[in-house]
Design a protein around this motif. Structure first.
Motif, PDB file in Angstrom:
ATOM      1  N   TYR A 168     -42.945  43.395  11.661  1.00 46.35           N
ATOM      2  CA  TYR A 168     -41.703  42.772  12.079  1.00 46.35           C
ATOM      3  C   TYR A 168     -42.036  41.489  12.841  1.00 46.35           C
ATOM      4  CZ  TYR A 168     -37.274  45.291  11.471  1.00 46.35           C
ATOM      5  OH  TYR A 168     -36.109  45.795  10.969  1.00 46.35           O
ATOM      6  N   PHE A 169     -41.341  40.417  12.516  1.00 42.25           N
ATOM      7  CA  PHE A 169     -41.627  39.135  13.158  1.00 42.25           C
ATOM      8  C   PHE A 169     -40.336  38.530  13.698  1.00 42.25           C
ATOM      9  CE2 PHE A 169     -45.497  39.945  11.226  1.00 42.25           C
ATOM     10  CZ  PHE A 169     -45.385  40.030   9.844  1.00 42.25           C
ATOM     11  N   TYR A 170     -40.473  37.776  14.788  1.00 41.06           N
ATOM     12  CA  TYR A 170     -39.315  37.256  15.489  1.00 41.06           C
ATOM     13  C   TYR A 170     -39.574  35.835  15.955  1.00 41.06           C
ATOM     14  CZ  TYR A 170     -39.059  42.355  16.195  1.00 41.06           C
ATOM     15  OH  TYR A 170     -39.070  43.710  16.025  1.00 41.06           O
ATOM     16  N   TRP A 171     -38.488  35.085  16.122  1.00 34.93           N
ATOM     17  CA  TRP A 171     -38.514  33.828  16.862  1.00 34.93           C
ATOM     18  C   TRP A 171     -37.468  33.896  17.969  1.00 34.93           C
ATOM     19  CZ3 TRP A 171     -42.156  30.192  16.681  1.00 34.93           C
ATOM     20  CH2 TRP A 171     -42.946  30.076  15.538  1.00 34.93           C
ATOM     21  N   LYS A 180     -32.291  31.426  29.996  1.00 36.43           N
ATOM     22  CA  LYS A 180     -32.822  32.697  29.529  1.00 36.43           C
ATOM     23  C   LYS A 180     -33.526  32.540  28.189  1.00 36.43           C
ATOM     24  CE  LYS A 180     -29.221  35.657  31.542  1.00 36.43           C
ATOM     25  NZ  LYS A 180     -28.295  36.777  31.268  1.00 36.43           N
ATOM     26  N   VAL A 181     -34.416  33.453  27.897  1.00 40.00           N
ATOM     27  CA  VAL A 181     -35.000  33.558  26.561  1.00 40.00           C
ATOM     28  C   VAL A 181     -33.916  34.071  25.615  1.00 40.00           C
ATOM     29  CG1 VAL A 181     -36.744  34.713  25.163  1.00 40.00           C
ATOM     30  CG2 VAL A 181     -37.286  34.029  27.514  1.00 40.00           C
ATOM     31  N   GLU A 182     -33.771  33.395  24.467  1.00 36.43           N
ATOM     32  CA  GLU A 182     -32.699  33.753  23.510  1.00 36.43           C
ATOM     33  C   GLU A 182     -33.285  34.104  22.151  1.00 36.43           C
ATOM     34  OE1 GLU A 182     -29.147  30.707  24.158  1.00 36.43           O
ATOM     35  OE2 GLU A 182     -31.051  29.663  23.917  1.00 36.43           O
ATOM     36  N   PHE A 183     -32.742  35.120  21.557  1.00 37.69           N
ATOM     37  CA  PHE A 183     -33.164  35.537  20.216  1.00 37.69           C
ATOM     38  C   PHE A 183     -32.658  34.553  19.160  1.00 37.69           C
ATOM     39  CE2 PHE A 183     -33.996  38.400  16.757  1.00 37.69           C
ATOM     40  CZ  PHE A 183     -32.913  38.304  15.908  1.00 37.69           C
ATOM     41  N   LEU A 184     -33.514  34.241  18.200  1.00 37.40           N
ATOM     42  CA  LEU A 184     -33.094  33.409  17.069  1.00 37.40           C
ATOM     43  C   LEU A 184     -32.987  34.232  15.782  1.00 37.40           C
ATOM     44  CD1 LEU A 184     -35.290  30.203  17.548  1.00 37.40           C
ATOM     45  CD2 LEU A 184     -32.872  30.496  18.088  1.00 37.40           C
ATOM     46  N   GLU A 205     -26.295  33.541  16.395  1.00 39.72           N
ATOM     47  CA  GLU A 205     -25.381  32.435  16.108  1.00 39.72           C
ATOM     48  C   GLU A 205     -26.060  31.077  16.295  1.00 39.72           C
ATOM     49  OE1 GLU A 205     -24.681  35.168  17.928  1.00 39.72           O
ATOM     50  OE2 GLU A 205     -25.295  34.449  19.900  1.00 39.72           O
ATOM     51  N   ILE A 206     -27.167  31.054  17.014  1.00 42.23           N
ATOM     52  CA  ILE A 206     -27.931  29.810  17.184  1.00 42.23           C
ATOM     53  C   ILE A 206     -28.607  29.423  15.870  1.00 42.23           C
ATOM     54  CG2 ILE A 206     -29.836  28.708  18.416  1.00 42.23           C
ATOM     55  CD1 ILE A 206     -29.464  30.866  20.592  1.00 42.23           C
ATOM     56  N   PHE A 207     -29.003  30.392  15.107  1.00 47.94           N
ATOM     57  CA  PHE A 207     -29.801  30.194  13.887  1.00 47.94           C
ATOM     58  C   PHE A 207     -28.878  29.753  12.758  1.00 47.94           C
ATOM     59  CE2 PHE A 207     -33.916  30.836  11.949  1.00 47.94           C
ATOM     60  CZ  PHE A 207     -33.646  31.020  10.608  1.00 47.94           C
ATOM     61  N   ASP A 208     -28.544  28.457  12.761  1.00 48.08           N
ATOM     62  CA  ASP A 208     -27.637  27.938  11.733  1.00 48.08           C
ATOM     63  C   ASP A 208     -28.429  27.374  10.562  1.00 48.08           C
ATOM     64  OD1 ASP A 208     -26.842  25.020  13.789  1.00 48.08           O
ATOM     65  OD2 ASP A 208     -28.584  25.451  12.524  1.00 48.08           O
ATOM     66  N   ASP A 209     -27.751  26.623   9.702  1.00 50.84           N
ATOM     67  CA  ASP A 209     -28.374  26.131   8.468  1.00 50.84           C
ATOM     68  C   ASP A 209     -29.528  25.155   8.709  1.00 50.84           C
ATOM     69  OD1 ASP A 209     -25.240  26.040   6.598  1.00 50.84           O
ATOM     70  OD2 ASP A 209     -26.622  27.675   7.095  1.00 50.84           O
ATOM     71  N   GLN A 210     -29.644  24.650   9.927  1.00 49.98           N
ATOM     72  CA  GLN A 210     -30.750  23.752  10.246  1.00 49.98           C
ATOM     73  C   GLN A 210     -32.081  24.482  10.385  1.00 49.98           C
ATOM     74  OE1 GLN A 210     -30.634  20.329  10.490  1.00 49.98           O
ATOM     75  NE2 GLN A 210     -28.600  20.645   9.642  1.00 49.98           N
ATOM     76  N   SER A 249     -34.988  37.631  13.242  1.00 43.43           N
ATOM     77  CA  SER A 249     -36.024  38.612  12.965  1.00 43.43           C
ATOM     78  C   SER A 249     -36.255  38.658  11.459  1.00 43.43           C
ATOM     79  CB  SER A 249     -35.666  39.992  13.500  1.00 43.43           C
ATOM     80  OG  SER A 249     -34.485  40.464  12.907  1.00 43.43           O
ATOM     81  N   PHE A 250     -37.461  39.057  11.078  1.00 45.56           N
ATOM     82  CA  PHE A 250     -37.903  38.933   9.676  1.00 45.56           C
ATOM     83  C   PHE A 250     -38.728  40.151   9.331  1.00 45.56           C
ATOM     84  CE2 PHE A 250     -38.579  35.951   6.216  1.00 45.56           C
ATOM     85  CZ  PHE A 250     -39.796  36.296   5.657  1.00 45.56           C
ATOM     86  N   TYR A 251     -38.368  40.791   8.228  1.00 46.74           N
ATOM     87  CA  TYR A 251     -39.087  41.981   7.812  1.00 46.74           C
ATOM     88  C   TYR A 251     -39.092  42.059   6.300  1.00 46.74           C
ATOM     89  CZ  TYR A 251     -39.936  46.954   6.899  1.00 46.74           C
ATOM     90  OH  TYR A 251     -40.435  48.141   6.415  1.00 46.74           O
ATOM     91  N   ASN A 252     -40.215  42.419   5.726  1.00 47.47           N
ATOM     92  CA  ASN A 252     -40.311  42.611   4.285  1.00 47.47           C
ATOM     93  C   ASN A 252     -39.867  41.361   3.533  1.00 47.47           C
ATOM     94  OD1 ASN A 252     -41.029  44.236   2.116  1.00 47.47           O
ATOM     95  ND2 ASN A 252     -38.964  45.070   1.883  1.00 47.47           N
ATOM     96  N   ASN A 253     -40.301  40.223   4.048  1.00 49.06           N
ATOM     97  CA  ASN A 253     -40.062  38.912   3.424  1.00 49.06           C
ATOM     98  C   ASN A 253     -38.616  38.474   3.377  1.00 49.06           C
ATOM     99  OD1 ASN A 253     -42.583  37.751   2.820  1.00 49.06           O
ATOM    100  ND2 ASN A 253     -42.872  39.270   1.219  1.00 49.06           N
ATOM    101  N   GLU A 254     -37.811  39.002   4.282  1.00 51.94           N
ATOM    102  CA  GLU A 254     -36.463  38.488   4.377  1.00 51.94           C
ATOM    103  C   GLU A 254     -35.945  38.594   5.807  1.00 51.94           C
ATOM    104  OE1 GLU A 254     -34.430  40.792   1.415  1.00 51.94           O
ATOM    105  OE2 GLU A 254     -33.904  42.360   2.844  1.00 51.94           O
ATOM    106  N   ILE A 255     -34.936  37.782   6.099  1.00 54.19           N
ATOM    107  CA  ILE A 255     -34.317  37.822   7.411  1.00 54.19           C
ATOM    108  C   ILE A 255     -33.571  39.142   7.567  1.00 54.19           C
ATOM    109  CG2 ILE A 255     -32.486  36.823   8.828  1.00 54.19           C
ATOM    110  CD1 ILE A 255     -33.269  34.079   7.699  1.00 54.19           C
ATOM    111  N   SER A 256     -33.847  39.850   8.655  1.00 59.38           N
ATOM    112  CA  SER A 256     -33.136  41.107   8.899  1.00 59.38           C
ATOM    113  C   SER A 256     -31.981  40.916   9.873  1.00 59.38           C
ATOM    114  CB  SER A 256     -34.084  42.193   9.401  1.00 59.38           C
ATOM    115  OG  SER A 256     -34.786  41.744  10.529  1.00 59.38           O
ATOM    116  N   GLU A 257     -32.093  39.929  10.735  1.00 63.00           N
ATOM    117  CA  GLU A 257     -31.031  39.656  11.687  1.00 63.00           C
ATOM    118  C   GLU A 257     -31.181  38.230  12.187  1.00 63.00           C
ATOM    119  OE1 GLU A 257     -31.296  42.065  15.181  1.00 63.00           O
ATOM    120  OE2 GLU A 257     -29.354  41.432  15.945  1.00 63.00           O
ATOM    121  N   LYS A 258     -30.059  37.571  12.459  1.00 67.26           N
ATOM    122  CA  LYS A 258     -30.124  36.237  13.054  1.00 67.26           C
ATOM    123  C   LYS A 258     -28.992  36.084  14.046  1.00 67.26           C
ATOM    124  CE  LYS A 258     -27.641  34.066   9.231  1.00 67.26           C
ATOM    125  NZ  LYS A 258     -27.666  33.019   8.189  1.00 67.26           N
TER     126      LYS A 258
END
Lengths: 115, 113
Positions: A31-34, A42-46, A59-64, A48-57
């Motif tokens: 499992y990998f995270y940014w 504060k530290v903010e979640f962007l 609202e900060i993680f937009d199309d950019q 998570s990535f598992y099995n070669n796909e995004i598992s969760e993102k």
């Protein structure tokens, strides 16, 4: 002891440019995270990535933003067209399994400065 | 939405003192809580992970407790040393938000020789 590594340690870029931040997670982790930390905040979640796909993102993680695992060891975060407000410390993290109780291990961070 | 709060924001103690850092969270439906240490300009070092079914977790001079129902955790540091000076962060993993950690703002600890 195995650790998460990140390169570069500091990246300076001009607004509108693309940047790629690189991470090498701990080798047997799945499992990998940014996360990011804007100075003084504060530290903010962007994402998570598992099995070669995004598992969760978040609202900060937009199309950019995009993430990729281009090979068996690297995990990258790309920001397509940087903005001033993207200036932050970006942390990569990894955990061994997908179970809820798994400990996340963080890298030393990449400080991104957008001018 | 989960909110995580840490009190105090800053703490200065003489060397050798025992101290307690506090963390509270608004949503008690959590899988676990992690305590981290952050040195200035550096990454996050995981200190302890305490699962929702546990009440305590210990590592050396550190002891973390968790009261899930009241939404509180404490990190107890025994016999503090100048090398303990850092910012201490707590983070929770909610049952309803996948694998993300939600962080508090941290407590900046200074241990004076």
């Amino acid at each position: 002891e195995p650790e998460v590594t990140q390169t570069p340690s500091h990246q300076v870029t001009q607004m509108g440019q693309e940047v790629i931040l690189r991470c090498v997670p701990i080798s047997n982790h799945l499992y990998f995270y940014w996360y990011r930390q804007i100075l003084g905040q504060k530290v903010e979640f962007l994402v998570s990535f598992y099995n070669n796909e995004i598992s969760e993102k978040s609202e900060i993680f937009d199309d950019q933003f995009s993430v990729e695992r281009p090979d068996g060891s690297n995990f990258t975060l790309k920001i397509r067209s940087t903005k001033l407000e993207d200036s932050a410390m970006y942390f990569c993290a990894s955990s061994k399994l997908a179970t809820p109780y798994n400990e996340q291990f963080f890298g030393p961070g990449t400080r991104l400065t957008v001018l | 939405k989960q909110e995580v709060t840490q009190i105090p924001a800053a703490l200065s103690v003489p060397e050798g003192e025992n101290l307690v850092l506090n963390c509270s969270f608004t949503d008690s439906a959590i899988y676990n809580l992690q305590w981290f240490r952050q040195d200035p300009g550096k990454g996050l070092t995981s200190l302890l992970l305490i699962q929702s079914s546990q009440r305590e977790q210990t590592s050396g001079r550190l002891n973390a407790s968790l009261d899930k129902s009241s939404g509180r955790s404490t990190l107890y540091i025994a016999a503090s040393q100048p090398g303990d000076s850092a910012t201490y962060l707590c983070a929770v993993r909610r049952e309803t938000s996948g694998s993300r950690l939600t962080f508090g703002e941290g407590t900046q600890l200074t241990v004076n020789p």
